[in-house]
Structure formats: structure tokens, C-alpha cells
Design a protein around this motif. Structure first.
Motif, mmCIF file in Angstrom:
data_model
loop_
_atom_site.group_PDB
_atom_site.id
_atom_site.type_symbol
_atom_site.label_atom_id
_atom_site.label_comp_id
_atom_site.label_asym_id
_atom_site.label_seq_id
_atom_site.Cartn_x
_atom_site.Cartn_y
_atom_site.Cartn_z
ATOM 1 N N UNK A 24 0.640 -1.249 0.003
ATOM 2 C CA UNK A 24 -0.076 -0.118 -0.051
ATOM 3 C C UNK A 24 0.829 1.441 -0.177
ATOM 4 N N UNK A 25 2.167 1.257 -0.533
ATOM 5 C CA UNK A 25 2.968 2.240 -0.705
ATOM 6 C C UNK A 25 2.936 2.904 -2.136
ATOM 7 N N UNK A 26 2.987 2.093 -3.201
ATOM 8 C CA UNK A 26 3.408 2.440 -4.421
ATOM 9 C C UNK A 26 2.298 2.424 -5.376
ATOM 10 N N UNK A 27 1.243 2.082 -5.232
ATOM 11 C CA UNK A 27 0.068 2.021 -6.353
ATOM 12 C C UNK A 27 -1.335 1.972 -5.512
ATOM 13 N N UNK A 28 -2.038 2.587 -6.504
ATOM 14 C CA UNK A 28 -3.491 2.839 -6.018
ATOM 15 C C UNK A 28 -4.287 1.488 -6.287
ATOM 16 N N UNK A 29 -3.618 0.569 -7.132
ATOM 17 C CA UNK A 29 -4.411 -0.706 -7.266
ATOM 18 C C UNK A 29 -4.433 -1.500 -6.020
ATOM 19 N N UNK A 30 -5.499 -2.098 -5.737
ATOM 20 C CA UNK A 30 -5.703 -2.730 -4.591
ATOM 21 C C UNK A 30 -5.864 -4.432 -4.649
ATOM 22 N N UNK A 31 -5.975 -4.892 -6.071
ATOM 23 C CA UNK A 31 -5.950 -6.058 -6.339
ATOM 24 C C UNK A 31 -5.022 -6.328 -7.533
ATOM 25 N N UNK A 85 9.330 0.673 -10.456
ATOM 26 C CA UNK A 85 9.045 -0.342 -9.591
ATOM 27 C C UNK A 85 10.172 -1.349 -9.483
ATOM 28 N N UNK A 86 10.505 -2.005 -8.360
ATOM 29 C CA UNK A 86 11.747 -2.882 -8.107
ATOM 30 C C UNK A 86 11.153 -3.994 -7.377
ATOM 31 N N UNK A 87 11.542 -5.188 -7.667
ATOM 32 C CA UNK A 87 11.268 -6.475 -7.195
ATOM 33 C C UNK A 87 11.561 -6.305 -5.440
ATOM 34 N N UNK A 88 10.708 -6.941 -4.694
ATOM 35 C CA UNK A 88 11.083 -6.927 -3.133
ATOM 36 C C UNK A 88 12.316 -7.258 -2.695
ATOM 37 N N UNK A 117 6.421 12.756 -11.134
ATOM 38 C CA UNK A 117 6.105 11.538 -10.326
ATOM 39 C C UNK A 117 4.867 11.806 -9.515
ATOM 40 N N UNK A 118 4.217 10.928 -9.223
ATOM 41 C CA UNK A 118 2.819 10.747 -8.514
ATOM 42 C C UNK A 118 3.142 9.884 -7.246
ATOM 43 N N UNK A 119 3.373 10.364 -5.973
ATOM 44 C CA UNK A 119 3.825 9.438 -4.981
ATOM 45 C C UNK A 119 2.731 9.703 -3.722
ATOM 46 N N UNK A 120 2.482 8.584 -3.076
ATOM 47 C CA UNK A 120 1.669 8.540 -1.991
ATOM 48 C C UNK A 120 2.770 9.297 -0.890
ATOM 49 N N UNK A 121 2.043 10.204 -0.228
ATOM 50 C CA UNK A 121 2.718 11.049 1.052
ATOM 51 C C UNK A 121 3.287 10.173 1.837
ATOM 52 N N UNK A 123 4.860 7.506 1.457
ATOM 53 C CA UNK A 123 5.938 6.543 0.834
ATOM 54 C C UNK A 123 7.290 7.330 0.776
ATOM 55 N N UNK A 124 7.728 7.319 1.928
ATOM 56 C CA UNK A 124 9.005 8.155 2.275
ATOM 57 C C UNK A 124 10.467 7.688 1.462
ATOM 58 N N UNK A 125 10.442 6.224 1.390
ATOM 59 C CA UNK A 125 11.575 5.938 0.381
ATOM 60 C C UNK A 125 11.553 6.571 -0.986
ATOM 61 N N UNK A 126 10.354 6.489 -1.539
ATOM 62 C CA UNK A 126 10.090 6.924 -2.944
ATOM 63 C C UNK A 126 10.264 8.798 -3.030
ATOM 64 N N UNK A 127 9.583 9.171 -1.996
ATOM 65 C CA UNK A 127 9.919 10.759 -1.940
ATOM 66 C C UNK A 127 11.281 10.915 -1.825
ATOM 67 N N UNK A 128 12.103 10.317 -1.015
ATOM 68 C CA UNK A 128 13.557 10.354 -0.875
ATOM 69 C C UNK A 128 14.378 10.244 -2.248
ATOM 70 N N UNK A 129 13.972 9.281 -2.647
ATOM 71 C CA UNK A 129 14.661 8.971 -4.146
ATOM 72 C C UNK A 129 14.550 10.027 -4.884
#
Length: 162
Positions: A24-31, A85-88, A117-121, A123-129
Motif C-alpha cells: 500500500x505504498x506504491x500503487x492505488x491498485x488494491x488487487x 518499480x523494483x522487485x521486493x 512523479x505521483x507518489x503517496x505522501x 511513501x517516504x523511500x520514493x519521495x526521498x529517491x
């Protein structure tokens, strides 16, 4: 190695994307999405204009980056949304950084002058990147998404090139 995605890469691209959904950090898709549902999206990524790149690690795809048109109107042709997107299993190994670095260095050759870039607030790792690459916060959309009953803000980051 970073290269243009090929049709046979779509399964790996979708798998990496789907792996991001539960966090629930990187995408608004839920399924999870299917390979079939992403076929048209894949076709819309044209190597010389709005490419889709993959990065390989140990002979397998470990991440991807896409350029997407912003808002679909001609006046915005020189602006693109970038998604990474990067593999976990390879998070925090610098692959997203490599992809974003390549995107910035090659965007002008694609006719792109502005990256978004559209980033959830949250999602600190992506914002920092993105901030490390001189993207600035250009917009804040409060509570525009609902994930598992929790309202989430969306931050728009942008960078002018050249």
C-alpha cells in the motif's frame, strides 16, 4: 543492464507491480492485475517516445521504469509521468536509482522537458529517491485515495530538465 522492455518481459513486469500492491505504498491498485489487462498499457509504451525499460540482475528482470504521457493533450507533449518499480528482494540495492538516473539523462532525447512523479505522501523511500534527483514537491492532493479504509494523500513531484 537497462534495456527497452520486450513483449516477453510483460509477465515479469506485472509480477513486480503486483508485488507492490500489498504494501500500500506504491500503487492505488488494491488487487493484482493480469498480464492480459496490461497488454494495451504495454503497447502504449513506444521506445522512442514513452519507453518502458527493464533492469536486469542475474539474468532476470529485477525492476522497471515507464514514461507515460501526462494528461493526454498536445500541449503537454513534452511532459511525462515516470513510474519506477523494483522487485521486493532487491529493494535498497540501487536499482531504482539507476533507472531514474537513466530516465533523467535520456528524457530530453525523447522530447521530454518535464518529468513528474505521483507518489503517496506516506511513501517516504520514493519521495526521498526523487528528491535526491532534484525533483521538487509541486503539488499535494490531500486524502484523494482510500486504501484499506485509510485516506491517503498524493504528492506530485516534478523536475524541469536542461
Amino acid at each position: 543492464m537497462i534495456r527497452d522492455a520486450a513483449a516477453e518481459d510483460l509477465g515479469s513486469i506485472v509480477s513486480i507491480y503486483n508485488a507492490a500492491i500489498p504494501g500500500r505504498l506504491a500503487t492505488a491498485d488494491t488487487e493484482p492485475v493480469s498480464v492480459e489487462s496490461r497488454q494495451e498499457w504495454f503497447r502504449q509504451h513506444i521506445p522512442g517516445k514513452h519507453p518502458l525499460w527493464v533492469i536486469q540482475r542475474d539474468q532476470r528482470i529485477a525492476g522497471w521504469l515507464s514514461f507515460s504521457p501526462f494528461y493526454g493533450r498536445p500541449a503537454y507533449a513534452a511532459t511525462a509521468e515516470v513510474s519506477v518499480y523494483v522487485a521486493p528482494e532487491v529493494h535498497r540495492e540501487g536499482l531504482a536509482r539507476q533507472l531514474l538516473e537513466q530516465a533523467i539523462s535520456r528524457a530530453r532525447g525523447l522530447g521530454i522537458e518535464t518529468l513528474l512523479g505521483f507518489i503517496f505522501a506516506h511513501n517516504e523511500p520514493s519521495l526521498q529517491l526523487f528528491e535526491r534527483f532534484e525533483f521538487r514537491r509541486w503539488g499535494h492532493l490531500p486524502r484523494v485515495a482510500r486504501l484499506d479504509g485509510v485516506e491517503r494523500d498524493l504528492v506530485i513531484v516534478g523536475r524541469r530538465l536542461g
